[in-house]
Design an enzyme around this catalytic site. Sequence first.
Site, PDB file in Angstrom:
ATOM      1  N   ARG A  68       3.937   2.517   7.844  1.00 47.98           N
ATOM      2  CA  ARG A  68       2.683   2.866   7.176  1.00 47.98           C
ATOM      3  C   ARG A  68       1.783   1.632   7.121  1.00 47.98           C
ATOM      4  O   ARG A  68       2.189   0.538   7.448  1.00 47.98           O
ATOM      5  CB  ARG A  68       2.968   3.404   5.779  1.00 47.98           C
ATOM      6  CG  ARG A  68       3.896   2.481   4.993  1.00 47.98           C
ATOM      7  CD  ARG A  68       3.723   2.504   3.538  1.00 47.98           C
ATOM      8  NE  ARG A  68       2.413   2.024   3.146  1.00 47.98           N
ATOM      9  CZ  ARG A  68       2.061   0.732   3.118  1.00 47.98           C
ATOM     10  NH1 ARG A  68       2.906  -0.241   3.477  1.00 47.98           N
ATOM     11  NH2 ARG A  68       0.858   0.382   2.745  1.00 47.98           N
ATOM     12  N   GLY A  69       0.542   1.880   6.622  1.00 50.82           N
ATOM     13  CA  GLY A  69      -0.430   0.791   6.597  1.00 50.82           C
ATOM     14  C   GLY A  69      -1.256   0.879   7.871  1.00 50.82           C
ATOM     15  O   GLY A  69      -0.710   1.042   8.966  1.00 50.82           O
ATOM     16  N   ALA A  70      -2.571   0.791   7.713  1.00 49.57           N
ATOM     17  CA  ALA A  70      -3.458   1.078   8.841  1.00 49.57           C
ATOM     18  C   ALA A  70      -3.167   0.235  10.094  1.00 49.57           C
ATOM     19  O   ALA A  70      -2.930   0.794  11.178  1.00 49.57           O
ATOM     20  CB  ALA A  70      -4.901   0.919   8.388  1.00 49.57           C
ATOM     21  N   ARG A  78      -1.472  10.776  12.080  1.00 51.13           N
ATOM     22  CA  ARG A  78      -2.139  10.735  10.764  1.00 51.13           C
ATOM     23  C   ARG A  78      -3.640  10.632  11.028  1.00 51.13           C
ATOM     24  O   ARG A  78      -4.050   9.960  11.979  1.00 51.13           O
ATOM     25  CB  ARG A  78      -1.673   9.531   9.925  1.00 51.13           C
ATOM     26  CG  ARG A  78      -0.271   9.687   9.354  1.00 51.13           C
ATOM     27  CD  ARG A  78       0.068   8.558   8.391  1.00 51.13           C
ATOM     28  NE  ARG A  78      -0.443   8.779   7.041  1.00 51.13           N
ATOM     29  CZ  ARG A  78      -0.387   7.863   6.076  1.00 51.13           C
ATOM     30  NH1 ARG A  78       0.135   6.658   6.316  1.00 51.13           N
ATOM     31  NH2 ARG A  78      -0.847   8.138   4.865  1.00 51.13           N
ATOM     32  N   GLN A 116       3.332   2.871  -3.422  1.00 51.04           N
ATOM     33  CA  GLN A 116       3.329   1.729  -2.495  1.00 51.04           C
ATOM     34  C   GLN A 116       3.193   0.402  -3.237  1.00 51.04           C
ATOM     35  O   GLN A 116       3.657  -0.628  -2.750  1.00 51.04           O
ATOM     36  CB  GLN A 116       2.183   1.865  -1.469  1.00 51.04           C
ATOM     37  CG  GLN A 116       2.404   2.926  -0.414  1.00 51.04           C
ATOM     38  CD  GLN A 116       1.805   4.267  -0.799  1.00 51.04           C
ATOM     39  OE1 GLN A 116       1.666   4.574  -1.989  1.00 51.04           O
ATOM     40  NE2 GLN A 116       1.474   5.082   0.176  1.00 51.04           N
ATOM     41  N   ASP A 170      -8.423   1.610   5.281  1.00 47.89           N
ATOM     42  CA  ASP A 170      -7.875   2.406   6.390  1.00 47.89           C
ATOM     43  C   ASP A 170      -8.946   2.798   7.401  1.00 47.89           C
ATOM     44  O   ASP A 170      -8.635   3.081   8.561  1.00 47.89           O
ATOM     45  CB  ASP A 170      -7.187   3.658   5.849  1.00 47.89           C
ATOM     46  CG  ASP A 170      -5.887   3.277   5.166  1.00 47.89           C
ATOM     47  OD1 ASP A 170      -5.934   2.836   4.007  1.00 47.89           O
ATOM     48  OD2 ASP A 170      -4.834   3.375   5.818  1.00 47.89           O
ATOM     49  N   ASN A 203      -9.575   3.985   1.501  1.00 50.09           N
ATOM     50  CA  ASN A 203      -8.311   3.288   1.243  1.00 50.09           C
ATOM     51  C   ASN A 203      -7.458   4.212   0.366  1.00 50.09           C
ATOM     52  O   ASN A 203      -7.892   5.324   0.005  1.00 50.09           O
ATOM     53  CB  ASN A 203      -8.553   1.944   0.566  1.00 50.09           C
ATOM     54  CG  ASN A 203      -7.296   1.087   0.527  1.00 50.09           C
ATOM     55  OD1 ASN A 203      -6.589   0.957   1.541  1.00 50.09           O
ATOM     56  ND2 ASN A 203      -6.971   0.508  -0.617  1.00 50.09           N
ATOM     57  N   LYS A 204      -6.277   3.778   0.060  1.00 51.47           N
ATOM     58  CA  LYS A 204      -5.331   4.591  -0.720  1.00 51.47           C
ATOM     59  C   LYS A 204      -5.999   5.226  -1.936  1.00 51.47           C
ATOM     60  O   LYS A 204      -6.781   4.564  -2.621  1.00 51.47           O
ATOM     61  CB  LYS A 204      -4.165   3.686  -1.138  1.00 51.47           C
ATOM     62  CG  LYS A 204      -3.070   4.356  -1.923  1.00 51.47           C
ATOM     63  CD  LYS A 204      -2.536   5.624  -1.265  1.00 51.47           C
ATOM     64  CE  LYS A 204      -2.066   5.409   0.164  1.00 51.47           C
ATOM     65  NZ  LYS A 204      -1.936   6.676   0.926  1.00 51.47           N
TER      66      LYS A 204
HETATM   67  O1  MRU Z   1      -0.537   5.916   3.133  1.00 47.41           O
HETATM   68  P1  MRU Z   1      -0.387   4.452   3.452  1.00 47.41           P
HETATM   69  O2  MRU Z   1       0.690   3.785   2.668  1.00 47.41           O
HETATM   70  O3  MRU Z   1      -0.287   4.214   4.931  1.00 47.41           O
HETATM   71  O4  MRU Z   1      -1.771   3.826   2.977  1.00 47.41           O
HETATM   72  C1  MRU Z   1      -1.986   2.461   3.216  1.00 47.41           C
HETATM   73  C2  MRU Z   1      -3.196   1.931   2.559  1.00 47.41           C
HETATM   74  O5  MRU Z   1      -3.992   2.662   2.008  1.00 47.41           O
HETATM   75  C3  MRU Z   1      -3.431   0.459   2.679  1.00 47.41           C
HETATM   76  O6  MRU Z   1      -4.085  -0.031   1.544  1.00 47.41           O
HETATM   77  C4  MRU Z   1      -4.302   0.220   3.915  1.00 47.41           C
HETATM   78  O7  MRU Z   1      -3.681   0.732   5.052  1.00 47.41           O
HETATM   79  C5  MRU Z   1      -4.611  -1.183   4.118  1.00 47.41           C
HETATM   80  S1  MRU Z   1      -3.223  -1.990   4.830  1.00 47.41           S
HETATM   81  C6  MRU Z   1      -3.475  -3.432   5.430  1.00 47.41           C
END
Ligand code: MRU
Length: 355
Positions: free
Chosen positions: A56-58, A93, A194, A235, A245-246
């Site tokens: 996970r994470g962009a 995703r 997270q 993201d 973002n999240k």
């Molecule tokens: O659903 P996730 O855990 O993939 O969401 C991740 C986020 O929202 C992070 O804050 C975002 O990807 C920035 S990561 C460098």
Amino acid sequence: MTRSTDGFSSTALRWSRSGDPFLWVLDQRLLPQSETWMPVRSTEDMIEAIQTLKVRGAPLIGVAAALSLAQTALRGTRADVLVQEASRLRAARPTAVNLMNALDRMVRFVRTNPDPEAIAGEALAIAWEDVDLCAKMAEIGASLIAEGDGVLTHCNAGALATAGVGTALGVIARAHGLGRKIHVFVDETRPLLQGGRLTAWEMGKLNVPYTLIADVMAASVMAQGKIQKIFVGCDRVATNGDFANKIGTYAVAVLAHYHGIPFYVVGPHTTIDPHCESGKDIPIEQRDPQEVRGAQGAFGSVTWAPAQAPVYNPSFDVTPASLVTGWVMDTGLFDQDAVRNGALRMGQPSAARPR
Ligand code: MRU
């Protein structure tokens, strides 16, 4: 990390030509209770890992998907089939644009140079570039953090979310590494935690002093004067500076505005979507209602809501540019004027440029 074309190793991802398979990912669903590495043998494995947030994470999902495609290429898969596999990975995703940018770059490469070794080299170049982008953001962002600052962050934007040191957490870790005495407040980040599971784990590993708070406590902590700066990841960034973002990030930005606390978003240029003019254009992933009815993980599984309780579960929200103090990118630090004047338009992802 050792820079090579045969191997790549980061906090959440391993690629080794001497392994079987070449690609392994740290199963983030199991953190912090267990550090378990999962083999990625196929496109299906990679899609499943991305959709269940094992990976996970962009930035990380872009890098991991590119390496997965490279592994498929090295197994002798034809270029036209690789293009189809890329399009399946691309759809895993919908919100983080790094996934699309990395795979579009891979497809452009496959079409012009179908040699498997060259394709693997391109995927590794994406991984190493992310390492460099993170290092640049960390350096630029750390200059914003002063001795004694209380810093709040949301979700996990660290080494677990990228191939390098992270985005928002990379900035925080760099300030700590420079010897600044800081204290980090970590939002636990419901529903998938997270912050509570991953950011707390990373802060502990880095010996950065931190306090975990439930999301609902952020306002109170701000009102007590404990937060001087806020750093979050992203993201997908629209060219007008709005960003996804999240879920919960928007609430943090509103609170920051009310309390007069500088609010920074940190992301590489590969997270800018030149096709999104504003946040309204950003697709928002809706996830399984069960994630809100209870909680599931290596800690166990519990449902506290009625089994059929109607649920709204967007994985991300959009923070408008008007609430952002500064955009910390690998290309520089931009304020509202710079963004209004098109700074993010110039930051078109290299991944989207014709090769
Ligand atoms: O659903 P996730 O855990 O993939 O969401 C991740 C986020 O929202 C992070 O804050 C975002 O990807 C920035 S990561 C460098």
